[in-house]
Write a protein that holds these residues in place. Structure first.
Motif, PDB file in Angstrom:
ATOM      1  N   ARG A   1      18.829   2.900 -40.543  1.00 12.73           N
ATOM      2  CA  ARG A   1      19.905   2.324 -39.727  1.00 12.73           C
ATOM      3  C   ARG A   1      21.127   3.239 -39.730  1.00 12.73           C
ATOM      4  O   ARG A   1      21.720   3.507 -38.683  1.00 12.73           O
ATOM      5  CB  ARG A   1      20.280   0.946 -40.270  1.00 12.73           C
ATOM      6  CG  ARG A   1      21.462   0.288 -39.561  1.00 12.73           C
ATOM      7  CD  ARG A   1      21.652  -1.142 -40.045  1.00 12.73           C
ATOM      8  NE  ARG A   1      22.804  -1.768 -39.434  1.00 12.73           N
ATOM      9  CZ  ARG A   1      24.016  -1.832 -39.978  1.00 12.73           C
ATOM     10  NH1 ARG A   1      24.208  -1.273 -41.169  1.00 12.73           N
ATOM     11  NH2 ARG A   1      25.017  -2.427 -39.359  1.00 12.73           N
ATOM     12  N   TYR A   2      21.501   3.734 -40.904  1.00 12.18           N
ATOM     13  CA  TYR A   2      22.648   4.627 -40.985  1.00 12.18           C
ATOM     14  C   TYR A   2      22.387   5.912 -40.207  1.00 12.18           C
ATOM     15  O   TYR A   2      23.290   6.472 -39.575  1.00 12.18           O
ATOM     16  CB  TYR A   2      22.968   4.939 -42.453  1.00 12.18           C
ATOM     17  CG  TYR A   2      23.909   3.950 -43.089  1.00 12.18           C
ATOM     18  CD1 TYR A   2      23.609   2.593 -43.112  1.00 12.18           C
ATOM     19  CD2 TYR A   2      25.100   4.353 -43.676  1.00 12.18           C
ATOM     20  CE1 TYR A   2      24.459   1.678 -43.692  1.00 12.18           C
ATOM     21  CE2 TYR A   2      25.972   3.445 -44.266  1.00 12.18           C
ATOM     22  CZ  TYR A   2      25.642   2.109 -44.267  1.00 12.18           C
ATOM     23  OH  TYR A   2      26.509   1.213 -44.829  1.00 12.18           O
TER      24      TYR A   2
ATOM     25  N   SER B   1      18.275  10.525 -44.226  1.00 11.15           N
ATOM     26  CA  SER B   1      19.591  10.550 -44.866  1.00 11.15           C
ATOM     27  C   SER B   1      20.024  11.955 -45.242  1.00 11.15           C
ATOM     28  O   SER B   1      20.260  12.254 -46.404  1.00 11.15           O
ATOM     29  CB  SER B   1      19.560   9.662 -46.123  1.00 11.15           C
ATOM     30  OG  SER B   1      20.816   9.636 -46.752  1.00 11.15           O
TER      31      SER B   1
ATOM     32  N   ARG C   1      17.860   0.603 -44.722  1.00  9.65           N
ATOM     33  CA  ARG C   1      19.277   0.952 -44.684  1.00  9.65           C
ATOM     34  C   ARG C   1      19.470   2.404 -44.264  1.00  9.65           C
ATOM     35  O   ARG C   1      20.336   2.712 -43.438  1.00  9.65           O
ATOM     36  CB  ARG C   1      19.899   0.709 -46.055  1.00  9.65           C
ATOM     37  CG  ARG C   1      21.403   1.005 -46.121  1.00  9.65           C
ATOM     38  CD  ARG C   1      21.922   0.706 -47.519  1.00  9.65           C
ATOM     39  NE  ARG C   1      23.352   0.900 -47.609  1.00  9.65           N
ATOM     40  CZ  ARG C   1      23.947   2.046 -47.890  1.00  9.65           C
ATOM     41  NH1 ARG C   1      23.203   3.122 -48.093  1.00  9.65           N
ATOM     42  NH2 ARG C   1      25.260   2.126 -47.964  1.00  9.65           N
ATOM     43  N   GLU C   2      18.662   3.317 -44.823  1.00  5.90           N
ATOM     44  CA  GLU C   2      18.820   4.733 -44.504  1.00  5.90           C
ATOM     45  C   GLU C   2      18.539   5.004 -43.037  1.00  5.90           C
ATOM     46  O   GLU C   2      19.238   5.789 -42.389  1.00  5.90           O
ATOM     47  CB  GLU C   2      17.892   5.573 -45.391  1.00  5.90           C
ATOM     48  CG  GLU C   2      18.249   5.567 -46.865  1.00  5.90           C
ATOM     49  CD  GLU C   2      17.698   4.349 -47.585  1.00  5.90           C
ATOM     50  OE1 GLU C   2      17.023   3.515 -46.938  1.00  5.90           O
ATOM     51  OE2 GLU C   2      17.944   4.217 -48.804  1.00  5.90           O
TER      52      GLU C   2
ATOM     53  N   TRP D   1      13.084  -1.681 -40.376  1.00  2.00           N
ATOM     54  CA  TRP D   1      14.268  -2.052 -41.154  1.00  2.00           C
ATOM     55  C   TRP D   1      14.333  -1.231 -42.423  1.00  2.00           C
ATOM     56  O   TRP D   1      13.455  -1.261 -43.262  1.00  2.00           O
ATOM     57  CB  TRP D   1      14.252  -3.529 -41.522  1.00  2.00           C
ATOM     58  CG  TRP D   1      15.355  -3.841 -42.492  1.00  2.00           C
ATOM     59  CD1 TRP D   1      15.248  -4.104 -43.810  1.00  2.00           C
ATOM     60  CD2 TRP D   1      16.747  -3.854 -42.192  1.00  2.00           C
ATOM     61  NE1 TRP D   1      16.480  -4.286 -44.376  1.00  2.00           N
ATOM     62  CE2 TRP D   1      17.426  -4.143 -43.406  1.00  2.00           C
ATOM     63  CE3 TRP D   1      17.491  -3.639 -41.056  1.00  2.00           C
ATOM     64  CZ2 TRP D   1      18.806  -4.234 -43.479  1.00  2.00           C
ATOM     65  CZ3 TRP D   1      18.870  -3.740 -41.131  1.00  2.00           C
ATOM     66  CH2 TRP D   1      19.512  -4.030 -42.328  1.00  2.00           C
TER      67      TRP D   1
END
Length: 549
Positions: free
Chosen positions: A118-119, A179, A115-116, A113
């Motif tokens: 997942r994106y 990212s 955010r980067e 988990w």
């Protein structure tokens, strides 16, 4: 709930979706980030219903990549992080919902988990699906959570406006392995159609249409995050001061938002206040767009040149700051969309630049400036200064009839010469060490050829895309040079650090330029309009955008 709170109909959702049209138009296929929760489940259902109703009778086997009309297909993307008990149930629900409504589902491998991360997986799935647009299920309650969190961090009006209905994906950040999206990120879009819709209406939509969903248990535990605390306040389960008591004094910010809309019923005050910040931001950005169009003068690629007299018409402080942010982001050597490329959002830095461009009191007119007796040139009270994000701002004189630009004060003898400001990338000698101005593309090019690819593309200096066409074969001199160990690099050319492709090696008498950036601008002598004899297999274009999103 469904008897008291109306569900969202496809007809209503269509109007919300129309507010999210990317400037480039819709792609043939639109993806949905589908977690299996109620928000993304309602989004997938409504989006599929609207797309099905507006689908062309015969779209053809090869539809255009971007449409000004409407998407023709929907795809669901689910990322399973495998970090909680509900993960399996959420994946199953996402799969069953997609199957039920006839939407293609793409599952992403288990990842930690973040955010980067997942994106990154969502972006990769969009590439495979050939979807240039992805829809997220963020809603009005999410907007409030984001706004309050940003208020506690000292954000200005732009930050408090929270998420935008549509925005570019952006270039990402090369400092993070998950990212970095490069020029491709400038062609992808994120849309959020639910930003004016409350959470309870999404739940009502799921209930009214018999849609199964899984509630992420970590989203409803107020002890885990401040964001969850705000969710409880919005649902009426906890008073405002409960949030402040456990979250370092956030209650004053909530009360500040409520005070903006005293005539709105308490249950809707926070959402309405944040919505008004969003409306104000759109007004400011529209004024900035108009200001740029009226004040801009032709200049070299990746630079911006403006007439001071037109800029002086901007008197609103927020318009001035938004103008500066947009100009810095355009000329910066940082990734487009990264916080650093907009002066890290620092109000102090942005206000410092405001005082340079719009001093208070205003500077006297050039006709009153002191004339240097030796040079017979006015002594310019303006100065060159460093803005932020690798951008310098030069005071210049612009001759309006010829377009000529000089790095000096306007001549009092020339009534058509006026003050101007030029935003440009800082000289390569001043750049940060990590922002190297020389890019060696030899290994990547050789790997692309060995893999049989038709082209090899690189992003130079976060500003220019350089494409090498491998279908024709390399020019003979380049082919021989590479075979003998020569290197192919992209290096800065001219004061503006435009890209040029150089072949060099130990056996060569001198480096050979095999490609230059071609450009023309009125009034500029150093334009380059003639390609080198070896340039037919190389294409270059500037990729950064001056748009608000």
């Amino acid at each position: 709930m469904s008897a008291l709170i109306p569900p969202i109909t496809p007809a209503e959702f269509f109007h919300y979706l129309q507010r999210c049209i990317p400037p480039t138009g819709w792609s043939h296929r639109i993806a949905v980030a589908n977690s299996g929760g109620p928000d993304s489940t309602a989004l997938l259902f409504l989006l599929n219903a609207v797309v099905s109703a507006h689908r062309d009778p015969a779209p053809g086997d090869h539809p255009p990549r971007h449409r000004l009309g409407f998407p023709q297909a929907v795809a669901s993307i689910h990322v399973n992080h495998n970090m909680q008990v509900a993960a399996v149930a959420m994946e199953q629900t996402a799969e069953e919902t997609a199957y039920r409504i006839g939407v293609n589902l793409r599952r992403i491998e288990l990842i930690p988990w973040a955010r980067e991360a997942r994106y990154n997986r969502l972006f990769s799935a969009m590439r495979v699906l050939r979807a240039d647009v992805i829809a997220f299920g963020h809603h009005a309650d999410d907007q409030v959570e984001t706004a309050i969190m940003r208020m506690t961090q000292g954000s200005g009006p732009k930050g408090i406006a929270a998420m935008r209905p549509v925005r570019r994906w952006g270039m990402g950040n090369k400092a993070n392995e998950y990212s970095e999206y490069g020029a491709e990120g400038m062609r992808r879009w994120i849309v959020r159609p639910f930003l004016h819709i409350s959470k309870d209406r999404l739940l009502a939509t799921c209930e009214a249409n018999g849609l199964d969903y899984v509630v992420d248990p970590t989203n409803v535990q107020p002890s885990i995050t401040f964001r969850n605390k705000v969710r409880h306040v919005l649902s009426g389960k906890e008073p405002d001061d409960t949030v402040g008591a456990t979250s370092a004094g956030h209650s004053p910010y909530i009360q500040q938002l409520r005070a903006m809309v005293p005539d709105v019923r308490p249950a809707d005050q926070l959402r309405e206040a944040v919505r008004q910040f969003g409306i104000r931001l759109e007004e400011v950005e529209t004024q900035v767009t108009n200001l740029i169009e009226r004040a801009r003068v032709p200049s070299p690629p990746s630079t911006l040149l403006f007439q001071s007299s037109v800029l002086n018409e901007a008197t609103d402080d927020e318009v001035r700051i938004a103008f500066i942010r947009r100009c810095i982001r355009y000329a910066s050597i940082g990734p487009w969309g990264a916080v650093w490329s907009e002066a890290s959002g620092s109000r102090d830095t942005l206000r410092r630049i405001v005082t340079e461009l719009w001093p208070d009191p205003p500077r006297p007119p050039p006709s009153t400036w002191r004339i240097d007796p030796e040079t017979n040139v006015p002594e310019d009270p303006r100065r060159k200064f460093t803005a932020a994000a690798g951008v310098l701002v030069y005071p210049v004189a612009v001759q309006l009839e010829t377009g000529k630009v000089r790095l000096r004060a306007p001549s009092p003898q020339d009534t058509h010469e006026v003050e101007g400001w030029l935003f440009a990338r800082e000289p390569t000698s001043h750049a940060r060490p990590e922002a190297s101005a020389v890019l060696d593309v030899t290994d990547g090019l050789n790997a692309a050829r060995a893999a049989g690819r038709r082209r090899h593309s690189v992003l130079y200096d976060y500003r220019f895309a350089v494409d090498f066409d491998l279908t024709r074969g390399l020019p003979k001199v380049v082919e021989i040079g590479l075979a003998q160990g020569a290197r192919l690099t992209i290096e800065p050319d001219t004061k503006w650090a435009l890209p040029q492709v150089i072949l060099w090696g130990e056996g060569m008498k001198k480096p050979l330029c095999v490609g230059k950036y071609l450009w023309r601008a009125k009034g500029w002598k150093e334009t380059c309009t003639r390609p080198t004899p070896l340039q037919s297999w190389i294409k270059m274009h500037f990729v950064r955008s001056l748009d608000a999103i």
